[in-house]
Each structure stands twice: as C-alpha cells, then as structure tokens.
Design a protein around this motif. Sequence first.
Motif, mmCIF file in Angstrom:
data_model
loop_
_atom_site.group_PDB
_atom_site.id
_atom_site.type_symbol
_atom_site.label_atom_id
_atom_site.label_comp_id
_atom_site.label_asym_id
_atom_site.label_seq_id
_atom_site.Cartn_x
_atom_site.Cartn_y
_atom_site.Cartn_z
ATOM 1 N N ASP A 118 0.729 -1.320 -0.026
ATOM 2 C CA ASP A 118 -0.002 -0.032 -0.190
ATOM 3 C C ASP A 118 0.829 1.297 -0.132
ATOM 4 N N ARG A 119 0.281 2.371 -0.056
ATOM 5 C CA ARG A 119 0.971 3.731 -0.143
ATOM 6 C C ARG A 119 1.920 3.839 0.956
ATOM 7 N N PHE A 120 1.584 3.564 2.100
ATOM 8 C CA PHE A 120 2.327 3.881 3.302
ATOM 9 C C PHE A 120 3.614 3.025 3.315
ATOM 10 N N GLY A 121 3.266 1.707 2.930
ATOM 11 C CA GLY A 121 4.347 0.598 2.679
ATOM 12 C C GLY A 121 5.503 1.187 1.754
ATOM 13 N N GLN A 122 4.973 1.786 0.532
ATOM 14 C CA GLN A 122 5.716 2.359 -0.485
ATOM 15 C C GLN A 122 6.669 3.320 0.175
ATOM 16 N N ILE A 123 6.059 4.169 0.917
ATOM 17 C CA ILE A 123 6.927 5.524 1.490
ATOM 18 C C ILE A 123 8.007 4.960 2.271
ATOM 19 N N MET A 124 7.672 3.841 2.916
ATOM 20 C CA MET A 124 8.783 3.393 4.153
ATOM 21 C C MET A 124 10.108 2.705 2.958
ATOM 22 N N ILE A 125 9.432 2.066 1.906
ATOM 23 C CA ILE A 125 10.676 1.454 0.927
ATOM 24 C C ILE A 125 11.364 2.793 0.327
ATOM 25 N N GLU A 126 11.032 3.741 -0.132
ATOM 26 C CA GLU A 126 11.422 4.899 -0.488
ATOM 27 C C GLU A 126 12.404 5.458 0.366
ATOM 28 N N ASN A 127 11.960 5.739 1.680
ATOM 29 C CA ASN A 127 12.735 6.202 2.706
ATOM 30 C C ASN A 127 14.044 5.386 2.874
ATOM 31 N N LEU A 128 13.861 4.040 3.021
ATOM 32 C CA LEU A 128 15.263 3.352 3.145
ATOM 33 C C LEU A 128 16.017 3.290 1.806
#
Length: 322
Positions: free
Chosen positions: A223-233
């Motif tokens: 989901d969108r929140f998961g994608q943001i976590m991935i991008e941050n890493l």
Amino acid sequence: MAAAAGPDEADEAVRGTCEDASVCKRFAVSVGYWEDPYIQYFVRQAKERKAPEINRGYYARVHGVSYLIKAFLEKTECNCQIVNLGAGMDTLFWRLKDENLLPRKYFEVDFPMIVARKIHNIKSKPPLSKPIMESHSGDSLLIDSHSLDSSRYSIVGADLRFSSDLEEKLKKHSLDIHLPTLLVAECVLVYMTPQQSANLLKWAASTFPVAMVINYEQVNMRDRFGQIMIENLQRRQCNLAGVELCSSLDSQRERLLLNGWENARAIDMMKVYSFLPQADVKRIEALEFLDEKELFEQLMQHYCICWASKDSSNLGLANVDF
C-alpha cells in the motif's frame, strides 16, 4: 529514485540498520519504556529525541519477541539452544541470564564486522564479560576478533546468505542439531532475496527435528504507506531485497510453510500491542504524549511477528501463541 547501490554499499547500509535499531532501543530504555542495563555498553545515547511512536513500536517489538522466546523456553524447560540470526548489538543473552532463563547454549550470528565490534565491547566492559565468565565451565574460553565461544554463549561472524558456511561455523562452536532449537530473526530476512531467505529457512527446517522460528519484519508493504517506507530506505541506499514476501500476513505465513515449517502464524504489531499486559502498556503510554495516534497505528500495521515450528518430540510448540 536513488541509484542502485553496489553489493558492498548495500551491505554497509544493512549494517547501518543495526546501529539505528540499537540507538532507538537505548533511547527508549532511557525514557523508561523497559529495563535493559546492558544496551548502554554497546551503543551511544541518541543525539536527539526519538518520536513517541518509534519508542512505542520498539517497546512492542522487544516485548512481543521476548514473549514468544520465553514461551519456547518454558515448553523446552530451557533444555534447548537459541540461534539469534543477525543479532547486532542485542542484549538478550545477558537479560535471560539475569532472569535465570538461559538455554543450554545461546548463539549469535552477524556480519563479521558487527561481530568484531560486539566482541571488542564485551572484552573491554566487565558488566558484559563477567556474566559470560560466570556461565562458562570447562575448557578455556575461545575469543579472537571475529568469534567468541564459551560453554553457554557464542558469537559467530558469518553471512546468512550462505547457509553451508553458517552451519560449518555454528558446528565448530558446538551447535547440537538434536537439541530443540529456536531461531530468531528480527528485520533480517527482508534484506535477503526471496531465494536466499528460502534457503536459510529450508536449511533450518531440515537440520533441526525440533525447532521454532520467530521472524519480526515488515508487512502490508504494497500500500501507499509501505511504498513510502521503501522509498525512505532506498534514499539511504538500503534495498529491501525480500520485500515482495512482505506483502501480507498470508505471504509471510506461506513462506514459512513452503520451506518446511508447520503451524505458521503471523500477526501485525497493532495486534501484538493489544495482547501485551495492559497495565504495563498504560504505564508506558503515560511516559510521553502521543500526538500522532494514526501514524502510530499505521506504523504498527506495517510490521508483524510470524512464527512456526517443527515438533517431532511433541513438546507442544504448535500451541505457542499470544
């Protein structure tokens, strides 16, 4: 999109996550979330405050994983061994010793560079080295820059992506495949490709007739929140090579079942948080005001604990649950 990191940079970024986790734990301990008199000897105090939702997240992680570990120790009456995979600066050995809950032997595995640092801390700090000496019996204690082996505690520098190398090193340090064995992996498998984590899980399931595995890591990452976590890493050159297996609780369970494990369960950390002793949860919730309740819930829904077992001795490992 950040440029892809080379293998060495990527490993370096993964090693950096060990430092981050330890600093966050030390900060939460300093605020009073839980007691850990040993973490201070491994890591500096954070330069800035950590957000309350981060502190509560670590509280749930430490207590959730610890609950399952103690359930395993109870079922086996401590007549077992623990293998902590990617242990970093974890202090569980010392805390279990304080509670009189040491297994027959406790193993830690991590990158040689992290192991060297941990051994240096142990050698130079009596509050860390003394408990190892006290629990040691028999021949002299083996210690060099990349490994430490006592009768109850062992640290091994190895790359978890190569299970044959791992097995050889653990056996050199008296791993007993016939003892009930608990494998613990916290935010470790997600940094390996699906094939590499499958190989590791398969190796463990086929090596130990009586065993349990606990895996703490990301979930619901599509989901969108998961994608943001991935991008941050990714911005920190940290690639979640195994993130496709973190798409749901089902995908997490399935991985364990497909690789030789039985009775697999997975629950998100919001659920774990609701299962923890509520009097203590009330106590920690009073420590700091949490403004971002929704953010906390979202974060907790994107991490999970999964566990599975193999129990040819009928110790009741299938019944371990919150």
